[in-house]
Design an enzyme around this catalytic site. Structure first.
Site, PDB file in Angstrom:
ATOM      1  N   GLU A  14      -5.432  -8.036  -1.490  1.00  0.00           N
ATOM      2  CA  GLU A  14      -5.813  -8.071  -0.097  1.00  0.00           C
ATOM      3  C   GLU A  14      -7.483  -7.889  -0.105  1.00  0.00           C
ATOM      4  O   GLU A  14      -7.947  -6.828  -0.803  1.00  0.00           O
ATOM      5  CB  GLU A  14      -5.585  -6.990   0.986  1.00  0.00           C
ATOM      6  CG  GLU A  14      -4.047  -7.375   1.529  1.00  0.00           C
ATOM      7  CD  GLU A  14      -3.769  -6.154   2.437  1.00  0.00           C
ATOM      8  OE1 GLU A  14      -4.617  -5.621   3.109  1.00  0.00           O
ATOM      9  OE2 GLU A  14      -2.328  -6.053   2.311  1.00  0.00           O
ATOM     10  N   GLU A  73       0.662  -1.166   0.244  1.00  0.00           N
ATOM     11  CA  GLU A  73      -0.075  -0.060   0.041  1.00  0.00           C
ATOM     12  C   GLU A  73       0.677   1.253   0.028  1.00  0.00           C
ATOM     13  O   GLU A  73       0.654   2.076   0.965  1.00  0.00           O
ATOM     14  CB  GLU A  73      -0.983  -0.036   1.211  1.00  0.00           C
ATOM     15  CG  GLU A  73      -1.834  -1.212   1.130  1.00  0.00           C
ATOM     16  CD  GLU A  73      -3.170  -0.990   2.268  1.00  0.00           C
ATOM     17  OE1 GLU A  73      -2.866  -0.625   3.316  1.00  0.00           O
ATOM     18  OE2 GLU A  73      -4.035  -1.649   2.006  1.00  0.00           O
TER      19      GLU A  73
HETATM   20  C1  BG6 Z   1      -4.506  -3.210   4.694  1.00  0.00           C
HETATM   21  C2  BG6 Z   1      -2.927  -3.414   5.391  1.00  0.00           C
HETATM   22  O1  BG6 Z   1      -4.591  -1.757   4.734  1.00  0.00           O
HETATM   23  O2  BG6 Z   1      -5.473  -3.469   5.551  1.00  0.00           O
HETATM   24  C3  BG6 Z   1      -3.024  -4.803   6.370  1.00  0.00           C
HETATM   25  O3  BG6 Z   1      -2.148  -3.904   4.004  1.00  0.00           O
HETATM   26  C4  BG6 Z   1      -4.198  -4.727   7.379  1.00  0.00           C
HETATM   27  O4  BG6 Z   1      -1.749  -4.790   6.899  1.00  0.00           O
HETATM   28  C5  BG6 Z   1      -5.718  -4.667   6.525  1.00  0.00           C
HETATM   29  O5  BG6 Z   1      -4.019  -5.573   8.222  1.00  0.00           O
HETATM   30  C6  BG6 Z   1      -6.410  -4.569   7.434  1.00  0.00           C
HETATM   31  O6  BG6 Z   1      -6.720  -3.410   8.317  1.00  0.00           O
HETATM   32  P1  BG6 Z   1      -6.575  -3.682  10.017  1.00  0.00           P
HETATM   33  O7  BG6 Z   1      -6.144  -2.303  10.650  1.00  0.00           O
HETATM   34  O8  BG6 Z   1      -7.932  -3.963  10.154  1.00  0.00           O
HETATM   35  O9  BG6 Z   1      -5.635  -4.533  10.306  1.00  0.00           O
END
Ligand code: BG6
Length: 466
Positions: free
Chosen positions: A362, A170
């Site tokens: 993701e 990101e």
């Molecule tokens: C993404 C990141 O922005 O979101 C991850 O690349 C992150 O590292 C994921 O875990 C979910 O966000 P969070 O804050 O709920 O863990």
């Protein structure tokens, strides 16, 4: 049948969110070890016991068991990151830490023994704390060289076993959270636009340089960029909202554009002007940036609504990138927007603009969960997670039918992990539950949730049975 035969189904984790073992086998500290509340809290002088990432979910010691669970779901690919601070504990050493390298040898070999392709992120919100403290992270040009040294080391070591690589997780988050994204220790409110864009420029050069080195070492390696890709929606069709939407979208496209074309887009001058930026770009930088990526990867959690006058509307909840409340979508346990259609939208948008193969790096939904006792043992009845992934996979399938080239999908956090934004364990994304609580208690045992068998079926049928 929409999904290509060799489609890469899998899941993604990050070293700092699952490994733990924060000082084991010569590892140095990273900025994550002094961020006990993620981006939502203070930076501490030294690691504190309330920082759940220090133990994480103990992947460092349980990787065999965890990879076996991923294999049982039929994973074709496992996206994970290497902790830079395991390989170069301070960041500026002449020689790498052999024990750190040996750990990832084992992880990679374990994946391969199950027929799972590793896909590695070089830096997932993590770099040696020494570089953060000494150089203010990527604000300093010097750090480019240290990153490249690290990249060369791991490319040389693993290139024969790892085909797919991402440079920075990101990368566009550097403008929003310079500490997490680029290791910048100076508090965000003391940074100027110049500081943030210059740090991002250094990362873009580092990313391109790493790509160049990868190709020199082994041209078969495939290098991708990675951006947080919430497509922007206008709150209304008022021309000023449309314009706000376009300008906001360009802030995201800026990073992908450089990675894909090797130069800054035409609107960069405007962005810099508006942010008071006079970017220092050397001739060498310009040459290096020409080393473009092979594919685009991105995270998609939801779309983001914007408006010219945001004060008229309510904000939606979200992790790092929040938009306005969208009245047309549903909401998660954490009150985050859920918008599967937005995935079809962004896939089409990115393919149309950049003409590169796409990888969904993701996608997932975080929820508060507790184990329940059933006849088969302890589990979590996470029907909402099944519904979430079903909707998004169906949207991805439509994008493929639209003609978009998508070659893989990794769900976020297939095994529960500590959150990035708030460093909590209670926001769970996994198909596998990890017995760990916010107060640090728990056995760290793994339990399959209901979604485990569902995802297994999806993979086995190559997306036909949702
Ligand atoms: C993404 C990141 O922005 O979101 C991850 O690349 C992150 O590292 C994921 O875990 C979910 O966000 P969070 O804050 O709920 O863990």
């Amino acid at each position: 049948m929409s999904f290509p035969e060799n489609f890469l189904w899998g899941g993604a984790l990050a070293a700092n969110q699952c490994e733990g073992a924060y000082l084991e086998d010569g590892k140095g500290l990273s900025q994550q070890d002094v961020m006990p509340k993620g981006v939502r809290g203070p930076v501490t002088e030294a690691p504190t016991p309330d920082n759940l990432k220090l133990i994480g979910t103990d992947f460092y010691h349980r990787y065999r068991e965890d990879i076996a669970l991923l294999a049982e779901m039929g994973f074709k690919v496992f996206r994970f990151s290497i902790a830079w601070s395991r390989i170069y504990p301070r960041g500026d050493e002449a020689k790498p830490n052999e024990k750190g390298l040996a750990f990832y040898d084992k992880v990679i070999d374990e994946c391969l023994s199950h027929g799972i392709q590793p896909l590695i992120t070089l830096s997932h919100y993590e770099m040696p704390l020494y570089l953060c403290r000494t150089y203010d992270g990527f604000r300093s040009r010097q750090v480019i060289e240290y990153f490249v040294r690290y990249a060369r080391t791991v490319f040389e070591r693993y290139h024969d076993r790892v085909k797919y690589w991402l440079t920075f997780n990101e990368i566009n988050v550097t403008l929003i959270s310079p500490l997490m994204g680029a290791g910048v220790m100076t508090p965000k409110d003391m940074l100027t636009g110049q500081d943030k864009f210059q740090a991002a420029h250094h990362q873009l050069v580092a990313s391109a340089w790493a790509t160049k080195i990868a190709k020199e070492i082994d041209p078969t390696m495939q290098i991708g960029c990675m951006a947080a890709s919430a497509p922007r929606y206008p709150m209304t069709c008022a021309p000023e909202d449309m314009m706000t939407m376009m300008l906001s979208q360009q802030e995201l496209d800026y990073f992908i554009h450089v990675h894909c074309t090797g130069e800054y887009p035409y609107y960069a001058e405007r962005l810099w002007r508006e942010n008071g930026v006079k970017l220092t770009v050397t001739d060498e930088d310009r040459e290096l940036l020409k080393n473009t990526v092979d594919f685009i990867s991105f995270s998609y959690y939801s779309s983001k609504v914007v408006a010219a006058d945001e004060s008229k509307y309510q904000m939606a909840n979200g992790n790092i990138m929040r938009g306005l409340k969208n009245p047309y979508v549903s909401y998660s346990d954490y009150d985050y927007p859920i918008d599967p259609e937005g995935l079809r939208f962004i896939l089409n948008y990115l393919y149309d603009h950049f003409h590169k193969p796409l990888f969904v790096a993701e996608n997932g939904v975080g929820a508060r969960e507790t184990l329940v006792e059933t006849e088969e043992g302890k589990t979590v009845e996470d029907d909402y997670r099944i519904a979430f992934h079903r909707g998004h996979i169906a949207a991805m399938e439509k994008a493929i039918e639209d003609g978009v080239e998508v070659f893989g999908y990794t769900s976020w956090g297939p095994i529960d992990c500590v959150s990035a934004a708030s460093a909590e364990i209670t926001k769970r994304y996994g198909f596998v539950y990890v017995d760990r609580n916010q107060d640090g208690s728990g056995t760290l045992e793994r339990y399959k949730k209901k979604s485990f068998n569902w995802y297994k079926k999806v993979i086995a049928s190559n997306g036909r049975e949702l």
